[in-house]
Design an enzyme around this catalytic site. Structure first.
Site, PDB file in Angstrom:
ATOM      1  N   LYS A 206      -7.537  -1.546   0.664  1.00 57.99           N
ATOM      2  CA  LYS A 206      -8.320  -0.582   1.355  1.00 57.99           C
ATOM      3  C   LYS A 206      -9.465  -0.183   0.324  1.00 57.99           C
ATOM      4  CE  LYS A 206      -8.129   3.888   3.664  1.00 57.99           C
ATOM      5  NZ  LYS A 206      -7.294   4.869   4.211  1.00 57.99           N
ATOM      6  N   GLU A 212      -2.230  -3.250  -9.127  1.00 56.52           N
ATOM      7  CA  GLU A 212      -1.398  -4.186  -9.016  1.00 56.52           C
ATOM      8  C   GLU A 212      -2.321  -5.509  -8.221  1.00 56.52           C
ATOM      9  OE1 GLU A 212      -0.703  -1.201  -8.317  1.00 56.52           O
ATOM     10  OE2 GLU A 212       1.226  -0.824  -8.592  1.00 56.52           O
ATOM     11  N   GLY A 268      -3.189   3.624   4.924  1.00 54.95           N
ATOM     12  CA  GLY A 268      -2.497   2.099   4.420  1.00 54.95           C
ATOM     13  C   GLY A 268      -1.385   2.022   5.200  1.00 54.95           C
ATOM     14  N   ARG A 269      -0.409   2.795   5.381  1.00 56.37           N
ATOM     15  CA  ARG A 269       1.057   2.439   6.034  1.00 56.37           C
ATOM     16  C   ARG A 269       0.887   2.246   7.495  1.00 56.37           C
ATOM     17  NH1 ARG A 269       0.927   7.098   3.257  1.00 56.37           N
ATOM     18  NH2 ARG A 269       1.116   9.295   4.421  1.00 56.37           N
ATOM     19  N   GLU A 354       6.839   7.788   2.935  1.00 57.93           N
ATOM     20  CA  GLU A 354       5.673   8.184   2.415  1.00 57.93           C
ATOM     21  C   GLU A 354       5.115   9.072   3.118  1.00 57.93           C
ATOM     22  OE1 GLU A 354       2.882   5.004   1.584  1.00 57.93           O
ATOM     23  OE2 GLU A 354       2.346   5.894  -0.448  1.00 57.93           O
ATOM     24  N   HIS A 385      29.623  -6.218   6.575  1.00 57.91           N
ATOM     25  CA  HIS A 385      30.586  -6.855   5.567  1.00 57.91           C
ATOM     26  C   HIS A 385      30.231  -6.268   4.299  1.00 57.91           C
ATOM     27  CE1 HIS A 385      32.066  -9.909   8.516  1.00 57.91           C
ATOM     28  NE2 HIS A 385      31.119  -9.836   9.047  1.00 57.91           N
ATOM     29  N   LYS A 505       0.648   6.659 -11.317  1.00 63.13           N
ATOM     30  CA  LYS A 505      -0.661   5.755 -11.573  1.00 63.13           C
ATOM     31  C   LYS A 505      -1.274   6.047 -12.747  1.00 63.13           C
ATOM     32  CE  LYS A 505      -1.803   4.247  -6.733  1.00 63.13           C
ATOM     33  NZ  LYS A 505      -2.760   4.277  -5.748  1.00 63.13           N
TER      34      LYS A 505
END
Ligand code: G6Q
Length: 541
Positions: A206, A212, A268-269, A354, A385, A505
């Site tokens: 965005k 990253e 974003g999410r 978030e 399991h 950050k």
């Protein structure tokens, strides 16, 4: 409006909890043989059985009353109509506009954004058709066989989840990879067997400034140019961007004609159905992507119009409040009995945590109640399991969301019957357990009896659909998006900002030069951080 814990319905729920909290699901089911059929809701092809929750019809009535007293109806309208409900960032929250049908009107600052949305969708579709048909070729004239999405957080988790979920609908002639971590291993492993001449990168960011993603994008550009033996000219054929930041996209060397835009009112999410979903569209085709959007929209309409007591996202959101705030449950396990949904819990972790991991209310004061529940999970039956033991016999209450489908996308022999038998059995075992009497009747040695008793009374939802297809995935995601929204309204927090991500950050940016400088840096951190930095510098080649 009184604060949450001062509202009349909250107080009534506190009294009600004293009465209902200790009740056992065995007794609740015994008292009402119709419970399994009545405590259910169905909409948009999703069926929710919430009867195995520790509640009565009265609980739902009071929770709905709490939603009403909390202004949920007004909140829903404010979101759908484009009000700037993300108050700390002064932004509208309009992921619902991303799936609004052509011809509808949603105004942001006086501009109808729906035509903009469809313009981008059409541009994505034209591009996807060219890549899928082979009309779009790489620098050396070869067709594209591999698509690598580079993005992180909201620009990764949705696309990777959707790709995995809809793999059965994807073009198998194309290989899809997702690179998110700045750990170089992620990039190295993603491309190790790929031919640069056949590889297209989608840089999804965005802001187009995320460290990253930009680090991975630059590494990808070097890898691509080196592999093609070409120059910067090849970048135009092998890189496209999804972003809101045209200036930075241009600086990177991507032709802005190959940039797919979105808007600041898409968080974003909440962006997997925007241009961030370009890799999804490349995988399943424009038609499949439009079905996905239609599924989202169907759930949006349901959320916007259905009475709260029959409203799936509202019910799910309220159940989260009931367990989180009254029973003190800290987590929810999401357990899809559908292998294609293996990344769905990871996707939901970002969406839920978030969004609602906040302790400050909209008016800037700390909450005096718990918010944001921890979401986690794995597909069944695998989890049975491993960690289910703790859900069955541990000391903590973990409400579960089971997700199951009537049909397998890969029917083989008895597999699906066995899978479904397991999800039903787990929900049944959690709710009803196994009493001491039952264990003893089975002839278990006395000393072993306590170990084999299951208390039961462990709550779960069963979310059921016909089969996993693009539309159903859209409905499922929208179901959780709006459940998160419902909770955010009740808790009085901003579900759409993420200031908590910022501090790390900023600190990382301060430490990077301290790791890289040739000269010994003057370290002024705490003694632990200083020591670790020195240790790393010493080990560096
Ligand atoms: C999501 C968050 C966050 C964001 C990433 C990537 O809601 O804001 O996960 O999506 O930090 O950001 P960019 O898309 O700007 O690279």
């Amino acid at each position: 409006m009184p604060t949450l814990t001062e509202r009349a319905a909250w107080k009534a729920l506190e009294a009600h909890f004293d009465e209902v909290g200790p009740m056992h699901l065995r007794d609740l089911f015994a008292a009402d043989p119709t419970r399994g059929a009545t405590l259910t809701a169905e909409a948009a092809g999703l069926f929710l059985d919430y009867s195995k929750n520790r509640l009565t019809a009265e609980t739902i009535k009071l929770l709905v009353q709490l939603a009403e007293e909390s202004g949920l109806a007004a909140g829903i309208e404010a979101m759908f109509s484009g009000e700037k409900i993300n108050v700390t960032e002064k932004r509208a929250v309009l992921h619902t506009a991303l799936r609004a049908p052509k011809g509808s009107t949603i105004l942001v600052d006086g501009r109808n954004v729906v035509p903009d949305v469809h313009e981008v969708l059409d541009k994505m579709a034209a591009f996807a058709d060219r890549v899928r048909s082979g009309a779009w070729t790489g620098h050396t004239g070869k067709r594209i066989r591999n698509v690598v999405n580079i993005g992180i957080g909201g620009s990764d988790l949705g696309p990777v989840m959707a790709y995995e979920a809809l793999r059965s609908y994807s073009d198998r002639a194309l290989t899809f990879r997702y690179v998110s971590n700045v750990d170089s291993t992620d990039f190295a492993e993603a491309v190790h067997d790929l031919n640069p001449a056949e590889t297209l990168f989608i840089v999804s960011s965005k802001t187009f400034t995320t460290i990253e993603t930009m680090t991975n994008a630059h590494t990808a550009r070097d890898w691509s140019i080196a592999g093609l033996g070409g120059g910067a000219a090849s970048v135009a054929k092998h890189f496209v961007a999804v972003s809101t930041n045209a200036a930075e996209v241009g600086k990177f060397g991507i032709d802005t004609a190959n940039m797919f835009g979105f808007w600041d009112w898409v968080g974003g999410r909440y962006s997997m159905d925007s241009a961030i979903g370009l890799s999804t569209m490349l995988a399943i085709g424009p038609g499949g992507f439009r079905q996905l959007l239609a599924g989202f929209h169907e759930m949006d309409e349901h959320f916007r119009t259905a009475p709260f007591a029959q409203n799936l996202p509202v019910l799910m959101g309220l159940l989260g409040i009931w367990y989180g705030n009254f029973f003190g449950a800290a987590t929810v396990a999401v357990l899809p009995y559908e292998q294609y949904l293996k990344r769905f819990p990871a996707y939901l972790q970002q969406l839920t945590m978030e969004s609602n991991g906040k302790y400050i209310t909209l008016d800037g004061t700390p909450v005096d109640y718990d918010t944001g529940v921890i979401y986690w999970g794995e597909p069944g039956t695998n989890g049975q399991h491993s960690f289910y033991q703790l859900i069955h016999q541990g000391t903590r209450m973990i409400p579960c969301d089971f997700i199951a489908f009537s049909h397998s996308l890969n029917p083989l022999g008895r597999h699906h019957d066995i899978l479904i038998a397991n999800v039903l059995a787990q929900a049944e075992a959690l709710a009803f357990g196994k009493t001491r009497e039952q264990v003893e009747a089975g002839g278990t040695a006395a000393w072993l009896v306590p170990h084999r008793v299951f208390e039961g009374n462990r709550p779960s939802n069963m979310i059921w659909a016909d089969r996993l297809d693009p539309a159903t995935l859209g409905k499922l995601v929208a179901l959780y998006e709006h459940a998160v929204f419902t909770q955010g309204i009740l808790w009085g927090i901003d579900s759409f900002d993420q200031w908590g991500v910022e501090l790390g950050k900023v600190l990382a940016n301060r430490i990077i030069p301290e790791l890289e400088s040739a000269k010994e840096p003057n370290l002024t951190h705490d003694s632990s951080t200083n020591n670790l930095i020195r240790r790393y510098r010493k080990a560096k080649p």
